[in-house]
Design a protein around this motif. Sequence first.
Motif, PDB file in Angstrom:
ATOM      1  N   ALA A  83       0.824  -1.210   0.000  1.00 31.57           N
ATOM      2  CA  ALA A  83       0.000   0.000   0.000  1.00 31.57           C
ATOM      3  C   ALA A  83       0.862   1.266   0.000  1.00 31.57           C
ATOM      4  N   ASP A  84       2.160   1.119   0.219  1.00 35.13           N
ATOM      5  CA  ASP A  84       3.080   2.251   0.306  1.00 35.13           C
ATOM      6  C   ASP A  84       3.646   2.554  -1.081  1.00 35.13           C
ATOM      7  N   SER A  85       3.397   3.754  -1.582  1.00 34.54           N
ATOM      8  CA  SER A  85       3.815   4.094  -2.952  1.00 34.54           C
ATOM      9  C   SER A  85       5.336   4.027  -3.136  1.00 34.54           C
ATOM     10  N   ASP A  86       6.107   4.210  -2.070  1.00 32.86           N
ATOM     11  CA  ASP A  86       7.565   4.137  -2.171  1.00 32.86           C
ATOM     12  C   ASP A  86       8.099   2.702  -2.136  1.00 32.86           C
ATOM     13  N   LEU A  87       7.296   1.776  -1.629  1.00 32.04           N
ATOM     14  CA  LEU A  87       7.780   0.410  -1.402  1.00 32.04           C
ATOM     15  C   LEU A  87       7.102  -0.647  -2.270  1.00 32.04           C
ATOM     16  N   LYS A  88       5.977  -0.327  -2.855  1.00 34.41           N
ATOM     17  CA  LYS A  88       5.125  -1.350  -3.475  1.00 34.41           C
ATOM     18  C   LYS A  88       5.764  -2.127  -4.612  1.00 34.41           C
ATOM     19  N   VAL A  94       6.738 -14.742  -0.265  1.00 35.01           N
ATOM     20  CA  VAL A  94       6.293 -15.295   1.009  1.00 35.01           C
ATOM     21  C   VAL A  94       6.947 -16.666   1.139  1.00 35.01           C
ATOM     22  N   LEU A  95       7.684 -16.845   2.230  1.00 31.23           N
ATOM     23  CA  LEU A  95       8.400 -18.091   2.493  1.00 31.23           C
ATOM     24  C   LEU A  95       7.988 -18.519   3.892  1.00 31.23           C
ATOM     25  N   THR A  96       7.058 -19.457   3.971  1.00 31.71           N
ATOM     26  CA  THR A  96       6.408 -19.741   5.242  1.00 31.71           C
ATOM     27  C   THR A  96       6.093 -21.229   5.383  1.00 31.71           C
ATOM     28  N   THR A  97       5.774 -21.632   6.590  1.00 25.22           N
ATOM     29  CA  THR A  97       5.399 -23.030   6.840  1.00 25.22           C
ATOM     30  C   THR A  97       3.936 -23.290   6.478  1.00 25.22           C
ATOM     31  N   SER A  98       3.158 -22.237   6.314  1.00 22.99           N
ATOM     32  CA  SER A  98       1.726 -22.399   6.075  1.00 22.99           C
ATOM     33  C   SER A  98       1.436 -22.812   4.633  1.00 22.99           C
ATOM     34  N   ASP A  99       0.618 -23.853   4.493  1.00 25.03           N
ATOM     35  CA  ASP A  99       0.096 -24.174   3.166  1.00 25.03           C
ATOM     36  C   ASP A  99      -1.425 -24.011   3.169  1.00 25.03           C
ATOM     37  N   ALA A 100      -1.923 -23.191   4.112  1.00 29.18           N
ATOM     38  CA  ALA A 100      -3.362 -22.929   4.209  1.00 29.18           C
ATOM     39  C   ALA A 100      -3.824 -22.159   2.982  1.00 29.18           C
ATOM     40  N   GLU A 101      -4.887 -22.632   2.372  1.00 27.95           N
ATOM     41  CA  GLU A 101      -5.401 -22.002   1.157  1.00 27.95           C
ATOM     42  C   GLU A 101      -5.683 -20.515   1.376  1.00 27.95           C
ATOM     43  N   ARG A 102      -6.234 -20.169   2.546  1.00 26.83           N
ATOM     44  CA  ARG A 102      -6.542 -18.778   2.841  1.00 26.83           C
ATOM     45  C   ARG A 102      -5.281 -17.924   2.794  1.00 26.83           C
ATOM     46  N   ASP A 103      -4.188 -18.390   3.409  1.00 26.05           N
ATOM     47  CA  ASP A 103      -2.934 -17.629   3.419  1.00 26.05           C
ATOM     48  C   ASP A 103      -2.398 -17.432   2.000  1.00 26.05           C
ATOM     49  N   ILE A 104      -2.501 -18.471   1.191  1.00 27.47           N
ATOM     50  CA  ILE A 104      -2.017 -18.393  -0.196  1.00 27.47           C
ATOM     51  C   ILE A 104      -2.838 -17.376  -0.984  1.00 27.47           C
ATOM     52  N   VAL A 105      -4.156 -17.488  -0.906  1.00 25.37           N
ATOM     53  CA  VAL A 105      -5.047 -16.599  -1.650  1.00 25.37           C
ATOM     54  C   VAL A 105      -4.871 -15.152  -1.198  1.00 25.37           C
ATOM     55  N   VAL A 106      -4.862 -14.927   0.106  1.00 25.58           N
ATOM     56  CA  VAL A 106      -4.728 -13.565   0.627  1.00 25.58           C
ATOM     57  C   VAL A 106      -3.372 -12.973   0.246  1.00 25.58           C
ATOM     58  N   SER A 107      -2.313 -13.773   0.308  1.00 28.11           N
ATOM     59  CA  SER A 107      -0.985 -13.273  -0.065  1.00 28.11           C
ATOM     60  C   SER A 107      -0.962 -12.798  -1.516  1.00 28.11           C
ATOM     61  N   TYR A 108      -1.520 -13.593  -2.413  1.00 22.71           N
ATOM     62  CA  TYR A 108      -1.560 -13.175  -3.818  1.00 22.71           C
ATOM     63  C   TYR A 108      -2.520 -11.992  -4.025  1.00 22.71           C
ATOM     64  N   ASP A 109      -3.637 -11.974  -3.293  1.00 26.11           N
ATOM     65  CA  ASP A 109      -4.543 -10.831  -3.380  1.00 26.11           C
ATOM     66  C   ASP A 109      -3.842  -9.538  -2.967  1.00 26.11           C
ATOM     67  N   MET A 110      -2.891  -9.665  -2.040  1.00 19.49           N
ATOM     68  CA  MET A 110      -2.120  -8.502  -1.566  1.00 19.49           C
ATOM     69  C   MET A 110      -0.868  -8.277  -2.408  1.00 19.49           C
ATOM     70  N   HIS A 111      -0.777  -8.941  -3.532  1.00 19.34           N
ATOM     71  CA  HIS A 111       0.282  -8.738  -4.521  1.00 19.34           C
ATOM     72  C   HIS A 111       1.643  -9.304  -4.132  1.00 19.34           C
ATOM     73  N   ALA A 112       1.651 -10.415  -3.403  1.00 20.19           N
ATOM     74  CA  ALA A 112       2.915 -11.134  -3.222  1.00 20.19           C
ATOM     75  C   ALA A 112       3.361 -11.610  -4.604  1.00 20.19           C
ATOM     76  N   ASN A 113       4.667 -11.642  -4.833  1.00 16.46           N
ATOM     77  CA  ASN A 113       5.181 -12.065  -6.132  1.00 16.46           C
ATOM     78  C   ASN A 113       5.305 -13.574  -6.239  1.00 16.46           C
ATOM     79  N   ALA A 114       5.408 -14.238  -5.094  1.00 14.13           N
ATOM     80  CA  ALA A 114       5.456 -15.703  -5.067  1.00 14.13           C
ATOM     81  C   ALA A 114       5.120 -16.162  -3.653  1.00 14.13           C
ATOM     82  N   TYR A 115       4.623 -17.391  -3.555  1.00 12.96           N
ATOM     83  CA  TYR A 115       4.286 -17.993  -2.266  1.00 12.96           C
ATOM     84  C   TYR A 115       4.935 -19.368  -2.243  1.00 12.96           C
ATOM     85  N   ILE A 116       5.828 -19.573  -1.301  1.00 11.92           N
ATOM     86  CA  ILE A 116       6.570 -20.832  -1.228  1.00 11.92           C
ATOM     87  C   ILE A 116       6.443 -21.401   0.172  1.00 11.92           C
TER      88      ILE A 116
END
Length: 145
Positions: A83-88, A94-116
């Motif tokens: 959301a920060d114009s200087d950082l976006k 995202v490099l995490t232990t979670s494989d929860a569908e919600r976390d994956i979907v929300v991460s991509y909805d928030m414009h993560a470049n990859a989820y691993i």
Amino acid sequence: MNQARPIEILLVEDDPGDVLMAREALAEGKVANHLAVVADGVEAMAYLRAEGEFAERARPDLVLLDLNLPRKGGLEVLEELKADSDLKRIPVVVLTTSDAERDIVVSYDMHANAYIKKPVDFDQFVSVVRQIDEFFVSVVLLPPS
């Protein structure tokens, strides 16, 4: 081979074992990238915004972000960063232990470049981090700092 200089990587990770494995993986890369580490989401945002003790930091070219963090979770960090114009434009993996569908979907909805999902095995973890490094150093054109 588009990067003329090492890239600045910010690892947002509270598990000392995962930090050690990431350092090990990046140390053996083809390019000596610089790895900065912060252990929670509040520090991550201070680092990204060059605030306080991080005022003199180099701007990250890539963020490796765990979701399960103290003080401010990874999804909150991702949301604030994008959301920060200087950082976006800074790529976030995202490099995490979670494989929860919600976390994956929300991460991509928030414009993560990859989820691993982090591998549990040491060798596989090191391999994944090396592949991320190789991809962002050798293949991806990063935005100028």
